[in-house]
Write a protein that holds these residues in place. Sequence first.
Motif, PDB file in Angstrom:
ATOM      1  N   ARG A  47      72.312  66.140 102.516  1.00 26.10           N
ATOM      2  CA  ARG A  47      71.595  67.402 102.669  1.00 26.10           C
ATOM      3  C   ARG A  47      70.461  67.529 101.656  1.00 26.10           C
ATOM      4  O   ARG A  47      69.491  68.229 101.892  1.00 26.10           O
ATOM      5  N   TRP A  48      70.569  66.843 100.493  1.00 23.94           N
ATOM      6  CA  TRP A  48      69.455  66.850  99.552  1.00 23.94           C
ATOM      7  C   TRP A  48      68.247  66.121 100.129  1.00 23.94           C
ATOM      8  O   TRP A  48      67.107  66.455  99.816  1.00 23.94           O
ATOM      9  N   LEU A  49      68.487  65.112 100.950  1.00 24.96           N
ATOM     10  CA  LEU A  49      67.400  64.313 101.508  1.00 24.96           C
ATOM     11  C   LEU A  49      66.925  64.813 102.857  1.00 24.96           C
ATOM     12  O   LEU A  49      65.777  64.577 103.252  1.00 24.96           O
ATOM     13  N   ASP A  50      67.805  65.501 103.596  1.00 21.30           N
ATOM     14  CA  ASP A  50      67.460  65.879 104.965  1.00 21.30           C
ATOM     15  C   ASP A  50      68.072  67.217 105.350  1.00 21.30           C
ATOM     16  O   ASP A  50      68.455  67.435 106.495  1.00 21.30           O
ATOM     17  N   GLY A  51      68.170  68.142 104.393  1.00 19.87           N
ATOM     18  CA  GLY A  51      68.769  69.440 104.680  1.00 19.87           C
ATOM     19  C   GLY A  51      67.729  70.538 104.762  1.00 19.87           C
ATOM     20  O   GLY A  51      66.564  70.307 105.091  1.00 19.87           O
ATOM     21  N   THR A  52      68.152  71.740 104.433  1.00 19.28           N
ATOM     22  CA  THR A  52      67.240  72.881 104.473  1.00 19.28           C
ATOM     23  C   THR A  52      66.137  72.763 103.438  1.00 19.28           C
ATOM     24  O   THR A  52      65.013  73.227 103.652  1.00 19.28           O
ATOM     25  N   TYR A  53      66.444  72.110 102.309  1.00 19.04           N
ATOM     26  CA  TYR A  53      65.469  71.943 101.237  1.00 19.04           C
ATOM     27  C   TYR A  53      65.355  70.454 100.885  1.00 19.04           C
ATOM     28  O   TYR A  53      65.816  70.018  99.823  1.00 19.04           O
ATOM     29  N   PRO A  54      64.771  69.648 101.737  1.00 19.48           N
ATOM     30  CA  PRO A  54      64.772  68.195 101.526  1.00 19.48           C
ATOM     31  C   PRO A  54      63.938  67.788 100.318  1.00 19.48           C
ATOM     32  O   PRO A  54      62.779  68.163 100.174  1.00 19.48           O
ATOM     33  N   ALA A  55      64.538  67.005  99.435  1.00 18.91           N
ATOM     34  CA  ALA A  55      63.896  66.616  98.186  1.00 18.91           C
ATOM     35  C   ALA A  55      62.580  65.861  98.367  1.00 18.91           C
ATOM     36  O   ALA A  55      61.656  66.074  97.577  1.00 18.91           O
ATOM     37  N   PRO A  56      62.434  64.973  99.365  1.00 14.82           N
ATOM     38  CA  PRO A  56      61.147  64.270  99.490  1.00 14.82           C
ATOM     39  C   PRO A  56      59.956  65.213  99.641  1.00 14.82           C
ATOM     40  O   PRO A  56      58.837  64.859  99.262  1.00 14.82           O
ATOM     41  N   VAL A  57      60.178  66.415 100.193  1.00 17.57           N
ATOM     42  CA  VAL A  57      59.115  67.412 100.314  1.00 17.57           C
ATOM     43  C   VAL A  57      59.142  68.367  99.132  1.00 17.57           C
ATOM     44  O   VAL A  57      58.107  68.660  98.524  1.00 17.57           O
ATOM     45  N   TRP A  58      60.320  68.826  98.767  1.00 19.95           N
ATOM     46  CA  TRP A  58      60.418  69.888  97.768  1.00 19.95           C
ATOM     47  C   TRP A  58      60.101  69.426  96.355  1.00 19.95           C
ATOM     48  O   TRP A  58      59.831  70.252  95.480  1.00 19.95           O
ATOM     49  N   VAL A  59      60.101  68.131  96.116  1.00 17.34           N
ATOM     50  CA  VAL A  59      59.666  67.657  94.807  1.00 17.34           C
ATOM     51  C   VAL A  59      58.200  68.019  94.576  1.00 17.34           C
ATOM     52  O   VAL A  59      57.755  68.125  93.415  1.00 17.34           O
ATOM     53  N   ALA A  60      57.449  68.265  95.657  1.00 16.66           N
ATOM     54  CA  ALA A  60      56.057  68.711  95.507  1.00 16.66           C
ATOM     55  C   ALA A  60      55.994  70.038  94.769  1.00 16.66           C
ATOM     56  O   ALA A  60      55.115  70.233  93.905  1.00 16.66           O
ATOM     57  N   TYR A  61      56.908  70.962  95.075  1.00  9.23           N
ATOM     58  CA  TYR A  61      56.883  72.276  94.434  1.00  9.23           C
ATOM     59  C   TYR A  61      57.245  72.177  92.956  1.00  9.23           C
ATOM     60  O   TYR A  61      56.657  72.867  92.109  1.00  9.23           O
ATOM     61  N   ILE A  62      58.234  71.337  92.625  1.00  8.35           N
ATOM     62  CA  ILE A  62      58.579  71.127  91.228  1.00  8.35           C
ATOM     63  C   ILE A  62      57.404  70.526  90.475  1.00  8.35           C
ATOM     64  O   ILE A  62      57.075  70.933  89.346  1.00  8.35           O
ATOM     65  N   ALA A  63      56.725  69.545  91.096  1.00 13.47           N
ATOM     66  CA  ALA A  63      55.576  68.907  90.454  1.00 13.47           C
ATOM     67  C   ALA A  63      54.429  69.890  90.266  1.00 13.47           C
ATOM     68  O   ALA A  63      53.751  69.885  89.228  1.00 13.47           O
ATOM     69  N   ILE A  64      54.209  70.754  91.249  1.00 13.80           N
ATOM     70  CA  ILE A  64      53.156  71.776  91.120  1.00 13.80           C
ATOM     71  C   ILE A  64      53.453  72.690  89.938  1.00 13.80           C
ATOM     72  O   ILE A  64      52.577  73.011  89.128  1.00 13.80           O
TER      73      ILE A  64
END
Length: 359
Positions: free
Chosen positions: A167-184
């Motif tokens: 679910r971290w990789l393909d759930g509601t908040y997938p890390a491959p995309v959401w790491v963009a927000y942390i980086a921003i």
Amino acid sequence: MDGPVPRSGRIIGLDVARGLALIGMLFAHTVPETDAETVFDGRSSILFAVIAGVSIGLMTGGRKGVAPDGRGRAARVVALRGLVLIIFGIALTAFDTPIAIILDTYGFLFLLAIPLLYVPRWVIAAVAAAAAVLGPVVVTAIGDAIDGATGRTAVVLDSVWLYFPERWLDGTYPAPVWVAYIAIGLLIARSGIRRPAVQFALVVVGGLAALAGYAVAAVLGPPVLAHDDSTAEVIASGGATVAVIGVLVWLSESTPERVRRVSARILWPISSAGSMPLTVYSAQIVVLWLYIENVPHQGLLGWQNLPLFFALAIPTLVVTGLWRLRFEQGPLEWLVSRVTTQRPWRTNPPRAPEVTPTR
């Protein structure tokens, strides 16, 4: 002429933004899906994620970054906080509510962000851009691979060890995309968020990105939808959250003293909630679980309803506001601080919710 207002370690504008994100997520959780909910759904959790990135940046040196002799401690603190968030996320998931718990994903993103603590700003920006463009492709590929190999249901039900990584990789908040927000968020902290020029840039760049993202998506493709984890959502919703952060930090840091004092009073309940996000979020999930399990709800008053939102939001603001008058940290924030940095319990002297000018 108004003199400067002293700045504590906390940036009140960030607390306000985090408080708005908490209230927005509560609205998304408790109110049935309508046009009104789309204002909060998705965007609130994105705002929360960007602020998490800012917090990581501030706790690891802010604009100056991590000193060479402090890299080990910085990595240890961020890693410990990430692990604590994962534990809390797993615990709240065990309550089996209809809500997609976000804390464990945030914890995983903290771990992914550790290498970014030591790199130049252009590298952080490149990671954010890559996640925005390539992240949706990676998530789709991972989802197809999981479904094609064993079936998503089989993976989730057959192995508890695979449930959270999947679910971290393909759930509601997938890390491959959401790491963009942390980086921003990390990029914002490394740019010097207290500087008026940076605050102005956040408003302008974030606002233009939001306008461009929503406009281009409306003209060339499907509109930006909450939790579709598309490049358009990262640009549009991410840009909107950056602009919001810029406005709120400018209001609390760069306006004349009188404006800061009045705004501090007005926004005290929201900033108080935002100063203890782990406590507020966890308490809301537990209360919602108790409500869903024990209170009859049918027809127009299903478990999601507007009265429920106000029944939780108002006490949240009142209780956290009163708590903040006495204590600097929420109870769970104190626990995390003790575990990760060994800081003692800190109290605030009794005072009114205002900013006091220096002499």
